[in-house]
Design a protein around this motif. Structure first.
Motif, PDB file in Angstrom:
ATOM      1  N   MET A   1       0.850  -1.197   0.000  1.00 54.84           N
ATOM      2  CA  MET A   1       0.000   0.000   0.000  1.00 54.84           C
ATOM      3  C   MET A   1       0.886   1.248   0.000  1.00 54.84           C
ATOM      4  O   MET A   1       1.777   1.396   0.837  1.00 54.84           O
ATOM      5  CB  MET A   1      -0.919   0.011   1.227  1.00 54.84           C
ATOM      6  N   ALA A   2       0.652   2.129  -0.957  1.00 55.77           N
ATOM      7  CA  ALA A   2       1.421   3.372  -1.054  1.00 55.77           C
ATOM      8  C   ALA A   2       0.732   4.486  -0.273  1.00 55.77           C
ATOM      9  O   ALA A   2      -0.465   4.412   0.010  1.00 55.77           O
ATOM     10  CB  ALA A   2       1.584   3.781  -2.520  1.00 55.77           C
ATOM     11  N   HIS A   3       1.494   5.500   0.046  1.00 55.70           N
ATOM     12  CA  HIS A   3       0.963   6.655   0.778  1.00 55.70           C
ATOM     13  C   HIS A   3       0.975   7.853  -0.166  1.00 55.70           C
ATOM     14  O   HIS A   3       2.032   8.265  -0.654  1.00 55.70           O
ATOM     15  CB  HIS A   3       1.833   6.935   1.998  1.00 55.70           C
ATOM     16  N   ILE A   4      -0.208   8.398  -0.439  1.00 54.34           N
ATOM     17  CA  ILE A   4      -0.354   9.553  -1.324  1.00 54.34           C
ATOM     18  C   ILE A   4      -0.668  10.785  -0.483  1.00 54.34           C
ATOM     19  O   ILE A   4      -1.545  10.745   0.382  1.00 54.34           O
ATOM     20  CB  ILE A   4      -1.494   9.338  -2.350  1.00 54.34           C
ATOM     21  N   LEU A   5       0.044  11.867  -0.750  1.00 55.88           N
ATOM     22  CA  LEU A   5      -0.289  13.167  -0.158  1.00 55.88           C
ATOM     23  C   LEU A   5      -0.932  14.029  -1.237  1.00 55.88           C
ATOM     24  O   LEU A   5      -0.338  14.274  -2.288  1.00 55.88           O
ATOM     25  CB  LEU A   5       0.962  13.862   0.377  1.00 55.88           C
TER      26      LEU A   5
ATOM     27  N   LEU B   1       4.089   9.388  -2.887  1.00 56.77           N
ATOM     28  CA  LEU B   1       3.687  10.138  -4.075  1.00 56.77           C
ATOM     29  C   LEU B   1       2.885  11.356  -3.635  1.00 56.77           C
ATOM     30  O   LEU B   1       2.097  11.277  -2.692  1.00 56.77           O
ATOM     31  CB  LEU B   1       2.857   9.238  -4.990  1.00 56.77           C
ATOM     32  N   VAL B   2       3.110  12.472  -4.326  1.00 61.77           N
ATOM     33  CA  VAL B   2       2.445  13.727  -3.989  1.00 61.77           C
ATOM     34  C   VAL B   2       1.639  14.199  -5.193  1.00 61.77           C
ATOM     35  O   VAL B   2       2.165  14.246  -6.316  1.00 61.77           O
ATOM     36  CB  VAL B   2       3.462  14.812  -3.586  1.00 61.77           C
TER      37      VAL B   2
ATOM     38  N   ARG C   1      21.176  20.556  -1.582  1.00 64.30           N
ATOM     39  CA  ARG C   1      20.788  19.191  -1.949  1.00 64.30           C
ATOM     40  C   ARG C   1      19.468  18.862  -1.279  1.00 64.30           C
ATOM     41  O   ARG C   1      19.320  19.007  -0.062  1.00 64.30           O
ATOM     42  CB  ARG C   1      21.840  18.189  -1.508  1.00 64.30           C
ATOM     43  N   GLY C   2      18.486  18.426  -2.076  1.00 65.58           N
ATOM     44  CA  GLY C   2      17.185  18.047  -1.538  1.00 65.58           C
ATOM     45  C   GLY C   2      17.264  16.761  -0.742  1.00 65.58           C
ATOM     46  O   GLY C   2      18.026  15.845  -1.080  1.00 65.58           O
ATOM     47  N   LEU C   3      16.455  16.675   0.306  1.00 66.35           N
ATOM     48  CA  LEU C   3      16.478  15.517   1.203  1.00 66.35           C
ATOM     49  C   LEU C   3      15.259  14.620   1.065  1.00 66.35           C
ATOM     50  O   LEU C   3      15.155  13.616   1.763  1.00 66.35           O
ATOM     51  CB  LEU C   3      16.595  15.999   2.651  1.00 66.35           C
ATOM     52  N   LEU C   4      14.322  14.976   0.178  1.00 59.73           N
ATOM     53  CA  LEU C   4      13.103  14.178   0.012  1.00 59.73           C
ATOM     54  C   LEU C   4      13.182  13.342  -1.264  1.00 59.73           C
ATOM     55  O   LEU C   4      12.267  13.324  -2.090  1.00 59.73           O
ATOM     56  CB  LEU C   4      11.869  15.093  -0.026  1.00 59.73           C
ATOM     57  N   GLU C   5      14.269  12.619  -1.405  1.00 58.67           N
ATOM     58  CA  GLU C   5      14.496  11.854  -2.633  1.00 58.67           C
ATOM     59  C   GLU C   5      13.640  10.594  -2.661  1.00 58.67           C
ATOM     60  O   GLU C   5      13.136  10.135  -1.637  1.00 58.67           O
ATOM     61  CB  GLU C   5      15.979  11.494  -2.738  1.00 58.67           C
ATOM     62  N   GLY C   6      13.466  10.044  -3.861  1.00 61.30           N
ATOM     63  CA  GLY C   6      12.757   8.778  -4.019  1.00 61.30           C
ATOM     64  C   GLY C   6      11.252   8.896  -4.085  1.00 61.30           C
ATOM     65  O   GLY C   6      10.552   7.889  -3.962  1.00 61.30           O
ATOM     66  N   LYS C   7      10.742  10.099  -4.256  1.00 57.37           N
ATOM     67  CA  LYS C   7       9.302  10.309  -4.342  1.00 57.37           C
ATOM     68  C   LYS C   7       8.922  10.779  -5.747  1.00 57.37           C
ATOM     69  O   LYS C   7       9.768  11.321  -6.463  1.00 57.37           O
ATOM     70  CB  LYS C   7       8.850  11.357  -3.322  1.00 57.37           C
ATOM     71  N   LYS C   8       7.669  10.592  -6.097  1.00 56.33           N
ATOM     72  CA  LYS C   8       7.150  11.093  -7.370  1.00 56.33           C
ATOM     73  C   LYS C   8       6.071  12.122  -7.077  1.00 56.33           C
ATOM     74  O   LYS C   8       5.376  12.034  -6.054  1.00 56.33           O
ATOM     75  CB  LYS C   8       6.557   9.955  -8.202  1.00 56.33           C
TER      76      LYS C   8
END
Length: 198
Positions: free
Chosen positions: A1-5, A87-88, A125-132
């Motif tokens: 299950m993914a978490h969507i904002l 995912l946002v 450098r951004g710290l919220l890597e690995g998101k779409k």
């Protein structure tokens, strides 16, 4: 299950194309039945930065007093929502060629050195890597990514700045002149989105 904002910034709670298309996109991604969905509705105002916020932010975390911690409490919550998301989906109605003030206030609250980006010898450098992220951009007269669209490139840059470089735009633009065609194109784009893996 993914978490969507889901971050929604339209001032209109009813009749908003960005809200409606965002909801359709989230459903296409699997909806709340297959995923966890957190909604941040910016029609509930997020305060603009003030002197107390700035002073608290630049005070080292272990030196902040109770009032400073309280000044950053909402920012901490908004950042935690982003950190928890895989995912946002951001609804971006174009107001006067740019993002709504409510969305800019949200950006100011989540763009924090040491939390969502850090300074290095090579630059930030951004710290919220690995998101779409998906930007659901709607406009009355502005063509998305035209010379007078200051909303879409701004949001791409902000997301990249905090480490979210995988950004897809779903646009319904020039709605005043060609609403049926533009909405159909946006819905076709949503229809081609692959659901998130269960």
């Amino acid at each position: 299950m993914a978490h969507i904002l889901s971050v929604q910034s339209s001032a209109r709670r009813q009749g908003s194309h960005s809200r409606a298309l965002s909801a359709e996109l989230i459903e296409a991604l699997g909806g709340s039945a297959a995923n966890t969905v957190t909604v941040r509705d910016l029609a509930e105002p997020v305060p603009q930065l003030d002197e107390r916020w700035l002073g608290a932010n630049w005070t080292p975390a272990d030196e902040r007093d109770t009032a400073q911690a309280r000044a950053l409490a909402l920012s901490d919550t908004l950042i935690a929502e982003l950190e928890a998301a895989d995912l946002v989906v951001i609804g971006v109605p174009v107001y006067n060629f740019a993002v709504p003030a409510a969305l800019k206030a949200w950006v100011d609250q989540i763009a924090r050195a040491g939390r969502t980006f850090r300074y290095t010898e090579e630059g930030p450098r951004g710290l919220l890597e690995g998101k779409k992220a998906y930007l659901v951009v709607t406009s009355g007269g502005v063509s998305v990514d035209s010379a007078v669209d200051f909303a879409t490139p701004y949001m791409r840059h902000v997301l990249s700045f905090v480490g979210i470089t995988d950004v897809e735009v779903i646009a319904a633009d020039r709605l005043v002149r060609s609403a049926p065609e533009s909405l159909e194109a946006a819905r076709n784009a949503i229809g081609s989105v692959e659901p998130l893996a269960a």
